[in-house]
Design a protein around this motif. Structure first.
Motif, short mmCIF file in Angstrom:
data_model
loop_
_atom_site.label_atom_id
_atom_site.label_comp_id
_atom_site.label_asym_id
_atom_site.label_seq_id
_atom_site.Cartn_x
_atom_site.Cartn_y
_atom_site.Cartn_z
N ALA A 77 -22.78 -59.88 64.09
CA ALA A 77 -21.75 -58.98 64.63
C ALA A 77 -20.46 -59.76 64.88
CB ALA A 77 -22.23 -58.34 65.93
N ARG A 78 -19.35 -59.05 64.91
CA ARG A 78 -18.05 -59.67 65.16
C ARG A 78 -17.41 -59.04 66.39
NH1 ARG A 78 -14.88 -61.03 59.50
NH2 ARG A 78 -16.41 -62.56 58.72
N PRO A 79 -17.71 -59.56 67.59
CA PRO A 79 -17.11 -59.00 68.80
C PRO A 79 -15.60 -59.21 68.88
CG PRO A 79 -18.37 -60.98 69.31
CD PRO A 79 -18.66 -60.64 67.89
N VAL A 80 -15.08 -60.19 68.16
CA VAL A 80 -13.64 -60.39 68.01
C VAL A 80 -13.36 -60.65 66.54
CG1 VAL A 80 -11.64 -61.82 68.62
CG2 VAL A 80 -13.39 -61.33 70.33
N GLU A 81 -12.36 -59.95 65.99
CA GLU A 81 -12.07 -60.09 64.57
C GLU A 81 -10.58 -60.19 64.32
OE1 GLU A 81 -13.55 -58.23 60.30
OE2 GLU A 81 -14.06 -57.23 62.18
N GLU A 82 -10.15 -61.33 63.81
CA GLU A 82 -8.77 -61.58 63.38
C GLU A 82 -7.76 -61.19 64.47
OE1 GLU A 82 -8.06 -59.84 59.57
OE2 GLU A 82 -9.49 -61.15 58.56
N ALA A 83 -8.05 -61.62 65.69
CA ALA A 83 -7.15 -61.30 66.81
C ALA A 83 -6.00 -62.31 66.85
CB ALA A 83 -7.92 -61.33 68.13
N THR A 84 -4.79 -61.79 66.90
CA THR A 84 -3.60 -62.63 66.95
C THR A 84 -2.72 -62.15 68.10
OG1 THR A 84 -3.62 -63.15 64.59
CG2 THR A 84 -1.50 -63.34 65.74
N LEU A 85 -2.32 -63.06 68.97
CA LEU A 85 -1.43 -62.71 70.07
C LEU A 85 -0.69 -63.95 70.53
CD1 LEU A 85 -2.73 -63.74 73.03
CD2 LEU A 85 -4.36 -61.93 72.50
N ARG A 86 0.35 -63.71 71.31
CA ARG A 86 1.17 -64.81 71.82
C ARG A 86 1.55 -64.53 73.26
NH1 ARG A 86 6.25 -66.59 68.39
NH2 ARG A 86 4.55 -67.72 67.34
N ALA A 87 1.53 -65.58 74.07
CA ALA A 87 2.09 -65.53 75.42
C ALA A 87 3.19 -66.58 75.48
CB ALA A 87 1.02 -65.81 76.47
N GLY A 88 4.43 -66.12 75.64
CA GLY A 88 5.56 -67.03 75.66
C GLY A 88 5.64 -67.80 76.96
N SER A 89 6.38 -68.87 76.95
CA SER A 89 6.51 -69.74 78.12
C SER A 89 6.95 -68.95 79.35
CB SER A 89 7.52 -70.84 77.83
OG SER A 89 7.62 -71.72 78.92
N GLY A 90 6.15 -69.02 80.41
CA GLY A 90 6.47 -68.36 81.67
C GLY A 90 6.14 -66.88 81.71
N GLN A 91 5.62 -66.32 80.63
CA GLN A 91 5.28 -64.90 80.61
C GLN A 91 3.90 -64.65 81.23
OE1 GLN A 91 5.62 -63.72 76.43
NE2 GLN A 91 7.51 -62.62 76.92
N VAL A 92 3.74 -63.45 81.78
CA VAL A 92 2.42 -62.95 82.19
C VAL A 92 2.02 -61.91 81.15
CG1 VAL A 92 1.06 -61.79 83.95
CG2 VAL A 92 2.88 -63.37 84.62
N GLN A 140 4.20 -72.17 75.54
CA GLN A 140 3.69 -71.03 74.76
C GLN A 140 2.25 -71.26 74.34
OE1 GLN A 140 6.36 -69.23 71.78
NE2 GLN A 140 4.81 -69.77 70.27
N ILE A 141 1.48 -70.16 74.32
CA ILE A 141 0.11 -70.21 73.78
C ILE A 141 -0.01 -69.17 72.70
CG2 ILE A 141 -0.78 -68.70 75.62
CD1 ILE A 141 -3.45 -70.27 75.34
N ASP A 142 -0.61 -69.56 71.57
CA ASP A 142 -0.79 -68.67 70.43
C ASP A 142 -2.26 -68.58 70.06
OD1 ASP A 142 2.02 -67.99 69.22
OD2 ASP A 142 2.11 -70.11 69.73
N VAL A 143 -2.73 -67.36 69.89
CA VAL A 143 -4.06 -67.09 69.36
C VAL A 143 -3.85 -66.59 67.94
CG1 VAL A 143 -6.15 -65.70 69.57
CG2 VAL A 143 -5.00 -66.56 71.63
N GLU A 144 -4.40 -67.31 66.97
CA GLU A 144 -4.10 -67.04 65.56
C GLU A 144 -5.35 -66.62 64.80
OE1 GLU A 144 -2.40 -70.69 64.21
OE2 GLU A 144 -0.51 -70.40 65.31
N ALA A 145 -5.41 -65.35 64.39
CA ALA A 145 -6.48 -64.83 63.54
C ALA A 145 -7.87 -65.24 64.03
CB ALA A 145 -6.27 -65.28 62.09
N LEU A 146 -8.09 -65.10 65.32
CA LEU A 146 -9.34 -65.54 65.94
C LEU A 146 -10.47 -64.58 65.60
CD1 LEU A 146 -9.84 -67.98 67.94
CD2 LEU A 146 -10.07 -66.24 69.69
N THR A 147 -11.56 -65.13 65.13
CA THR A 147 -12.75 -64.33 64.81
C THR A 147 -13.97 -65.01 65.42
OG1 THR A 147 -11.84 -63.47 62.74
CG2 THR A 147 -14.23 -63.47 62.96
N VAL A 148 -14.83 -64.19 66.04
CA VAL A 148 -16.08 -64.67 66.60
C VAL A 148 -17.21 -63.88 65.95
CG1 VAL A 148 -17.49 -64.92 68.67
CG2 VAL A 148 -15.01 -65.25 68.80
N GLU A 149 -18.18 -64.59 65.39
CA GLU A 149 -19.34 -63.94 64.78
C GLU A 149 -20.60 -64.40 65.50
OE1 GLU A 149 -21.32 -63.10 60.38
OE2 GLU A 149 -19.31 -63.99 60.57
#
Length: 257
Positions: free
Chosen positions: A15-30, A2-11
């Motif tokens: 400017a903030r091209p990415v702000e508080e992005a959270t997502l998950r890809a479970g094992s073996g998922q596309v 599994q891979i988790d992106v947790e509250a990712l922010t890029v400044e």
């Protein structure tokens, strides 16, 4: 894994091209990341494969913070195919794929028999074994993508990150590349421009708009006419794929106000 992106922010420059992005890809998922041009897809993925350091948040692979690992350790878990992944020099295909073994070798290590078998297996697995002695720059777009995927597979990762892997390919090549990715058995996080391809090949979709994740779920649940009008500015008609039943989309311009 599994891979988790947790509250990712890029400044960047205020400017903030990415702000508080959270997502998950479970094992073996596309898992697909979709959104308009400039929405933040590539910026988010660059943080995932460590080409860019986020201002806040974390990326975890198997529950462990990717930034806490050495580059070599993270490369053994995660391989990436960025949009700009092109060789500037005319290496042979075999030499390109062999680069995928570098995370498994010491600084002075030579290529082992295991390395050679792994590279040959990766090339055969993507149907490109016959290209081993060809110069990379002589290949077609579809052949190059196959070789670059083979390089990523030779890395023996558990997670594969792809940024627009079907860009500049014809439709047959697009379907072939996504079938290869789907058949790898790895956890895959990919940005895709074509919503119909995303709906056909992804288990889950995350829609990003203005740097924020605005919808997440199965393609059938996410790709609604209301969301597509709001995010992409188009009127969408949903139809089932005649063989798979997956949602497919026909587009019109939104009526004038």
């Amino acid at each position: 894994m599994q891979i988790d992106v947790e509250a990712l922010t890029v400044e960047i420059a205020g400017a903030r091209p990415v702000e508080e992005a959270t997502l998950r890809a479970g094992s073996g998922q596309v898992v697909g990341l979709v959104g308009p041009n400039g929405s933040g897809k590539s910026t988010l993925l660059r943080c995932v494969y460590r080409a860019l350091r986020p201002s806040a948040g974390a990326v975890r692979v198997g529950g462990e913070d990717l930034r806490a690992m050495t580059v070599r350790e993270s490369a053994r878990r995660l391989a990436a195919l960025p949009q700009e992944a092109a060789a500037e020099f005319d290496f042979t295909v075999a030499e390109i794929v062999a680069m995928g073994r570098l995370p498994h070798q010491g600084p002075m290590a030579r290529t082992t028999e295991e390395d050679r078998r792994t590279c040959e297996g990766a090339l055969e697995g993507v149907g490109a074994g016959h290209l081993a002695d060809r110069g990379f720059l002589t290949l077609s777009g579809g052949e190059k993508q196959r070789v670059l995927i083979a390089r990523a597979l030779a890395q023996q990762p558990q997670v594969l990150v792809l940024d627009e892997p079907t860009n500049h390919l014809d439709i047959a090549q697009q379907l072939e590349v996504l079938a290869l990715v789907r058949g790898s058995g790895l956890t895959v996080l990919t940005a895709l421009h074509d919503l119909n391809l995303a709906a056909l090949h992804c288990d889950l979709l995350h829609v990003i708009d203005g740097g924020r994740i605005v919808a997440s779920g199965a393609p059938h649940d996410v790709l609604t006419p209301v969301l597509l009008a709001e995010v992409f500015g188009v009127r969408a008609h949903r139809v089932p794929h005649p063989e798979t039943g997956a949602v497919q989309l026909l587009f019109d311009r939104l009526p004038s106000a």
